[in-house]
Design a protein around this motif. Sequence first.
Motif, mmCIF file in Angstrom:
data_model
loop_
_atom_site.group_PDB
_atom_site.id
_atom_site.type_symbol
_atom_site.label_atom_id
_atom_site.label_comp_id
_atom_site.label_asym_id
_atom_site.label_seq_id
_atom_site.Cartn_x
_atom_site.Cartn_y
_atom_site.Cartn_z
ATOM 1 N N GLU A 54 0.843 -1.201 0.000
ATOM 2 C CA GLU A 54 0.000 0.000 0.000
ATOM 3 C C GLU A 54 0.878 1.252 0.000
ATOM 4 O OE1 GLU A 54 -3.655 2.180 2.422
ATOM 5 O OE2 GLU A 54 -3.163 0.106 2.899
ATOM 6 N N LEU A 129 -9.328 0.661 -1.208
ATOM 7 C CA LEU A 129 -8.083 0.435 -1.947
ATOM 8 C C LEU A 129 -8.355 0.179 -3.422
ATOM 9 C CD1 LEU A 129 -6.181 -1.905 0.540
ATOM 10 C CD2 LEU A 129 -5.499 0.418 -0.111
ATOM 11 N N ARG A 131 -6.260 -1.017 -7.038
ATOM 12 C CA ARG A 131 -5.043 -1.683 -7.511
ATOM 13 C C ARG A 131 -4.493 -0.892 -8.704
ATOM 14 N NH1 ARG A 131 -8.212 -6.998 -8.765
ATOM 15 N NH2 ARG A 131 -9.679 -5.336 -9.245
ATOM 16 N N GLN A 181 -1.227 -0.841 -4.214
ATOM 17 C CA GLN A 181 -2.583 -0.441 -3.888
ATOM 18 C C GLN A 181 -2.544 0.927 -3.216
ATOM 19 O OE1 GLN A 181 -5.159 -3.945 -2.555
ATOM 20 N NE2 GLN A 181 -3.133 -4.543 -1.835
ATOM 21 N N GLN A 183 -5.336 4.217 -1.529
ATOM 22 C CA GLN A 183 -6.645 4.781 -1.281
ATOM 23 C C GLN A 183 -6.506 6.280 -1.064
ATOM 24 O OE1 GLN A 183 -8.506 3.190 2.322
ATOM 25 N NE2 GLN A 183 -6.494 2.519 3.021
#
Length: 197
Positions: A54, A129, A131, A181, A183
Amino acid sequence: MFALRKPVFTSRFLSTVAKAMNDHGIVPDVLKDAPDNLIQVSYPNDVVVKLGNELTPTQVKERPSVLWEANANSFYTLCMTDPDAPSRAEPTFREWHHWLVGNIPGKQVPLGDVLSDYIGSGPPEGTGLHRYVFLVFQQNGKIAFDEPRLPNNSGDKRGCFSIAKFAEKYKLELIAGNFYQAQYDDYVPILYKQLGE
């Protein structure tokens, strides 16, 4: 005479790429089959893409450096695509491509034809999230791409893309991949302003 065998490290390493892409649903959401080879993707400040780690939109706002095992006499296509637009639960704009460069001689990305200039991650608030998938394809030779050239100050014509269909159209062979990933963070509204939204 004994046949040369690949080192155990290599075979384990190659299967790791395909396993990660399968585990994270990149197969079948983006590709029918995963590549075995890894693309090395690194952003400024030692931020490295590691098969699904992430990262934040702030960390990936600048164009990364990308390396893969390449033949200096061949041409390649590089793509970065998001299959989770606007969200993984409702991907109505799957895929939204962030970067597309063709006719890359060897691994010299800056010398390729920029079809879609780099735009960093901008997942909408509350969509979880996303990808972000990097893929490299080997070309049969230099290609006269008939795609629109897209700048990095507009999101027009980037949604509802399919790298699999693009690869089929131009007869590209998938050789390597990687992904992270991300967000929403507070850089996303700044990115949206850049895109005129």
